[in-house]
Design an enzyme around this catalytic site. Structure first.
Site, PDB file in Angstrom:
ATOM      1  N   PRO A   9     133.756  -8.383  56.128  1.00 29.61           N
ATOM      2  CA  PRO A   9     135.179  -8.082  56.009  1.00 29.61           C
ATOM      3  C   PRO A   9     136.002  -8.535  57.209  1.00 29.61           C
ATOM      4  O   PRO A   9     135.550  -8.441  58.353  1.00 29.61           O
ATOM      5  CB  PRO A   9     135.215  -6.552  55.882  1.00 29.61           C
ATOM      6  CG  PRO A   9     133.913  -6.087  56.419  1.00 29.61           C
ATOM      7  CD  PRO A   9     132.927  -7.172  56.106  1.00 29.61           C
ATOM      8  N   ASN A  10     137.171  -9.034  56.900  1.00 29.52           N
ATOM      9  CA  ASN A  10     138.204  -9.431  57.863  1.00 29.52           C
ATOM     10  C   ASN A  10     137.900 -10.721  58.611  1.00 29.52           C
ATOM     11  O   ASN A  10     138.740 -11.206  59.371  1.00 29.52           O
ATOM     12  CB  ASN A  10     138.499  -8.293  58.861  1.00 29.52           C
ATOM     13  CG  ASN A  10     138.971  -7.047  58.156  1.00 29.52           C
ATOM     14  OD1 ASN A  10     139.909  -7.126  57.376  1.00 29.52           O
ATOM     15  ND2 ASN A  10     138.322  -5.917  58.388  1.00 29.52           N
ATOM     16  N   ARG A  17     143.679 -13.013  63.618  1.00 29.74           N
ATOM     17  CA  ARG A  17     143.247 -11.633  63.853  1.00 29.74           C
ATOM     18  C   ARG A  17     142.833 -11.449  65.310  1.00 29.74           C
ATOM     19  O   ARG A  17     141.868 -12.075  65.764  1.00 29.74           O
ATOM     20  CB  ARG A  17     142.039 -11.359  62.955  1.00 29.74           C
ATOM     21  CG  ARG A  17     141.369 -10.048  63.182  1.00 29.74           C
ATOM     22  CD  ARG A  17     140.016 -10.004  62.458  1.00 29.74           C
ATOM     23  NE  ARG A  17     139.431  -8.701  62.649  1.00 29.74           N
ATOM     24  CZ  ARG A  17     138.145  -8.432  62.552  1.00 29.74           C
ATOM     25  NH1 ARG A  17     137.296  -9.387  62.253  1.00 29.74           N
ATOM     26  NH2 ARG A  17     137.701  -7.230  62.761  1.00 29.74           N
ATOM     27  N   TYR A  22     138.769 -12.418  69.228  1.00 26.69           N
ATOM     28  CA  TYR A  22     137.986 -13.260  68.321  1.00 26.69           C
ATOM     29  C   TYR A  22     138.291 -14.759  68.436  1.00 26.69           C
ATOM     30  O   TYR A  22     137.646 -15.560  67.757  1.00 26.69           O
ATOM     31  CB  TYR A  22     138.198 -12.794  66.874  1.00 26.69           C
ATOM     32  CG  TYR A  22     137.740 -11.359  66.650  1.00 26.69           C
ATOM     33  CD1 TYR A  22     136.409 -10.995  66.862  1.00 26.69           C
ATOM     34  CD2 TYR A  22     138.634 -10.367  66.259  1.00 26.69           C
ATOM     35  CE1 TYR A  22     135.988  -9.692  66.677  1.00 26.69           C
ATOM     36  CE2 TYR A  22     138.219  -9.058  66.067  1.00 26.69           C
ATOM     37  CZ  TYR A  22     136.898  -8.723  66.285  1.00 26.69           C
ATOM     38  OH  TYR A  22     136.474  -7.431  66.102  1.00 26.69           O
ATOM     39  N   ASN A  73     127.219 -12.357  60.026  1.00 26.15           N
ATOM     40  CA  ASN A  73     128.198 -11.585  60.770  1.00 26.15           C
ATOM     41  C   ASN A  73     128.775 -10.592  59.774  1.00 26.15           C
ATOM     42  O   ASN A  73     129.648 -10.933  58.969  1.00 26.15           O
ATOM     43  CB  ASN A  73     129.302 -12.467  61.351  1.00 26.15           C
ATOM     44  CG  ASN A  73     130.265 -11.655  62.204  1.00 26.15           C
ATOM     45  OD1 ASN A  73     130.212 -10.423  62.209  1.00 26.15           O
ATOM     46  ND2 ASN A  73     131.160 -12.330  62.907  1.00 26.15           N
ATOM     47  N   ALA A  76     132.626  -5.189  60.365  1.00 24.32           N
ATOM     48  CA  ALA A  76     132.531  -3.736  60.557  1.00 24.32           C
ATOM     49  C   ALA A  76     131.399  -3.103  59.750  1.00 24.32           C
ATOM     50  O   ALA A  76     130.915  -2.021  60.110  1.00 24.32           O
ATOM     51  CB  ALA A  76     133.860  -3.079  60.197  1.00 24.32           C
ATOM     52  N   HIS A  79     128.209  -1.756  61.434  1.00 26.27           N
ATOM     53  CA  HIS A  79     128.099  -0.436  62.065  1.00 26.27           C
ATOM     54  C   HIS A  79     127.963   0.700  61.049  1.00 26.27           C
ATOM     55  O   HIS A  79     127.806   1.842  61.438  1.00 26.27           O
ATOM     56  CB  HIS A  79     129.331  -0.206  62.950  1.00 26.27           C
ATOM     57  CG  HIS A  79     129.684  -1.411  63.767  1.00 26.27           C
ATOM     58  ND1 HIS A  79     128.830  -1.927  64.730  1.00 26.27           N
ATOM     59  CD2 HIS A  79     130.765  -2.240  63.755  1.00 26.27           C
ATOM     60  CE1 HIS A  79     129.390  -2.999  65.270  1.00 26.27           C
ATOM     61  NE2 HIS A  79     130.561  -3.217  64.698  1.00 26.27           N
ATOM     62  N   GLU A  97     121.374 -11.646  63.081  1.00 33.85           N
ATOM     63  CA  GLU A  97     122.683 -10.973  63.202  1.00 33.85           C
ATOM     64  C   GLU A  97     123.510 -11.682  64.269  1.00 33.85           C
ATOM     65  O   GLU A  97     123.006 -11.949  65.364  1.00 33.85           O
ATOM     66  CB  GLU A  97     122.449  -9.514  63.607  1.00 33.85           C
ATOM     67  CG  GLU A  97     123.722  -8.739  63.879  1.00 33.85           C
ATOM     68  CD  GLU A  97     123.448  -7.304  64.362  1.00 33.85           C
ATOM     69  OE1 GLU A  97     122.265  -6.888  64.431  1.00 33.85           O
ATOM     70  OE2 GLU A  97     124.432  -6.622  64.677  1.00 33.85           O
ATOM     71  N   HIS A  99     127.618 -11.944  66.164  1.00 34.14           N
ATOM     72  CA  HIS A  99     128.985 -11.458  66.357  1.00 34.14           C
ATOM     73  C   HIS A  99     129.702 -12.385  67.323  1.00 34.14           C
ATOM     74  O   HIS A  99     129.089 -12.883  68.274  1.00 34.14           O
ATOM     75  CB  HIS A  99     128.990 -10.036  66.936  1.00 34.14           C
ATOM     76  CG  HIS A  99     128.287  -9.068  66.063  1.00 34.14           C
ATOM     77  ND1 HIS A  99     128.871  -8.541  64.923  1.00 34.14           N
ATOM     78  CD2 HIS A  99     127.038  -8.560  66.117  1.00 34.14           C
ATOM     79  CE1 HIS A  99     127.996  -7.741  64.332  1.00 34.14           C
ATOM     80  NE2 HIS A  99     126.878  -7.734  65.030  1.00 34.14           N
ATOM     81  N   SER A 101     132.287 -11.307  69.248  1.00 33.37           N
ATOM     82  CA  SER A 101     132.559 -10.519  70.450  1.00 33.37           C
ATOM     83  C   SER A 101     131.283  -9.862  70.959  1.00 33.37           C
ATOM     84  O   SER A 101     130.293  -9.752  70.220  1.00 33.37           O
ATOM     85  CB  SER A 101     133.607  -9.444  70.141  1.00 33.37           C
ATOM     86  OG  SER A 101     133.111  -8.522  69.188  1.00 33.37           O
ATOM     87  N   ARG A 106     132.497  -3.038  73.945  1.00 33.60           N
ATOM     88  CA  ARG A 106     133.716  -2.585  73.265  1.00 33.60           C
ATOM     89  C   ARG A 106     133.627  -1.088  72.952  1.00 33.60           C
ATOM     90  O   ARG A 106     132.990  -0.350  73.675  1.00 33.60           O
ATOM     91  CB  ARG A 106     133.925  -3.442  72.007  1.00 33.60           C
ATOM     92  CG  ARG A 106     134.081  -4.939  72.346  1.00 33.60           C
ATOM     93  CD  ARG A 106     134.317  -5.769  71.119  1.00 33.60           C
ATOM     94  NE  ARG A 106     135.555  -5.369  70.444  1.00 33.60           N
ATOM     95  CZ  ARG A 106     135.872  -5.721  69.196  1.00 33.60           C
ATOM     96  NH1 ARG A 106     135.057  -6.499  68.506  1.00 33.60           N
ATOM     97  NH2 ARG A 106     137.008  -5.314  68.650  1.00 33.60           N
ATOM     98  N   ARG A 110     130.901   0.494  68.081  1.00 31.87           N
ATOM     99  CA  ARG A 110     130.416  -0.858  67.794  1.00 31.87           C
ATOM    100  C   ARG A 110     129.040  -1.131  68.413  1.00 31.87           C
ATOM    101  O   ARG A 110     128.438  -2.167  68.178  1.00 31.87           O
ATOM    102  CB  ARG A 110     131.410  -1.910  68.289  1.00 31.87           C
ATOM    103  CG  ARG A 110     132.714  -1.899  67.552  1.00 31.87           C
ATOM    104  CD  ARG A 110     133.601  -3.054  67.979  1.00 31.87           C
ATOM    105  NE  ARG A 110     134.985  -2.723  67.739  1.00 31.87           N
ATOM    106  CZ  ARG A 110     135.617  -2.871  66.565  1.00 31.87           C
ATOM    107  NH1 ARG A 110     134.988  -3.371  65.537  1.00 31.87           N
ATOM    108  NH2 ARG A 110     136.880  -2.532  66.439  1.00 31.87           N
TER     109      ARG A 110
HETATM  110  C1  DQA Z   1     132.505  -8.561  64.796  1.00 31.32           C
HETATM  111  C2  DQA Z   1     132.412  -7.252  65.584  1.00 31.32           C
HETATM  112  C3  DQA Z   1     132.623  -6.061  64.676  1.00 31.32           C
HETATM  113  O1  DQA Z   1     132.554  -4.856  65.427  1.00 31.32           O
HETATM  114  C4  DQA Z   1     133.989  -6.131  64.012  1.00 31.32           C
HETATM  115  O2  DQA Z   1     134.150  -5.072  63.115  1.00 31.32           O
HETATM  116  C5  DQA Z   1     134.226  -7.442  63.341  1.00 31.32           C
HETATM  117  C6  DQA Z   1     133.829  -8.652  64.048  1.00 31.32           C
HETATM  118  C7  DQA Z   1     132.398  -9.786  65.722  1.00 31.32           C
HETATM  119  O3  DQA Z   1     132.131 -10.863  65.203  1.00 31.32           O
HETATM  120  O4  DQA Z   1     132.615  -9.684  66.933  1.00 31.32           O
HETATM  121  O5  DQA Z   1     134.816  -7.507  62.289  1.00 31.32           O
HETATM  122  O6  DQA Z   1     131.426  -8.610  63.890  1.00 31.32           O
END
Ligand code: DQA
Length: 147
Positions: A9-10, A17, A22, A73, A76, A79, A97, A99, A101, A106, A110
């Protein structure tokens, strides 16, 4: 070798964003970077993004039919999602896995990954390069002496 990149998501909002966290690249820019590196490494890559947990579960369940590795990736859902964890284990797919960030630097919520245990390993904090490193990790893992 075939690798499926799953984005949760997102991540479709990358570029607009929270760019201070990011970065400025869009997901399509990152996909282009990965495609270029994959061509050098002779790896076939496919990308899938969804904001829906169940769609990600279905992709993971079907992955062993078509792919050697999944690089995920989960955004959210990382978590929160026992379902993604169970799907990776249930499908028996090799997963890595990633990410953008550094999730450990953070908010405390997270720091916990529900999928980490199901994955071979994790890469975080390298921005868009986390995707390249994820791809390279598949290649290195495949070539390790005991495989
Ligand atoms: C993320 C880190 C997650 O905590 C966050 O919810 C994201 C992006 C990252 O790529 O840093 O959506 O997965």
């Amino acid at each position: 070798m075939k690798v499926l990149f799953l984005n949760g998501p997102n991540l479709n909002l990358l570029g607009q964003r929270e760019p201070e966290i990011y970065g400025n690249l869009k997901l399509s820019d990152i996909e282009d970077m990965v495609r270029n590196r994959a061509a050098e490494l002779n790896v076939e890559v496919v990308f899938f993004q969804s904001n829906h947990e169940g769609e990600l579960v279905t992709q993971i369940q079907e992955a062993p039919n078509n792919y050697n590795y999944v690089v995920i990736n989960a955004g959210a859902y990382t978590h929160t999602s026992i379902a993604l964890n169970d799907a990776i284990i249930g499908a028996g797919i090799n997963a890595i896995e990633i990410h953008l960030s550094n999730v450990h630097a953070r908010e405390s919520y997270r720091k916990k990954s529900m999928i980490a245990k199901a994955c071979i390993g994790s890469i975080n904090g390298f921005g868009s390069s986390s995707y390249i490193l994820g791809l390279e990790a598949c290649v290195l893992n495949k070539n390790k002496p005991n495989d």
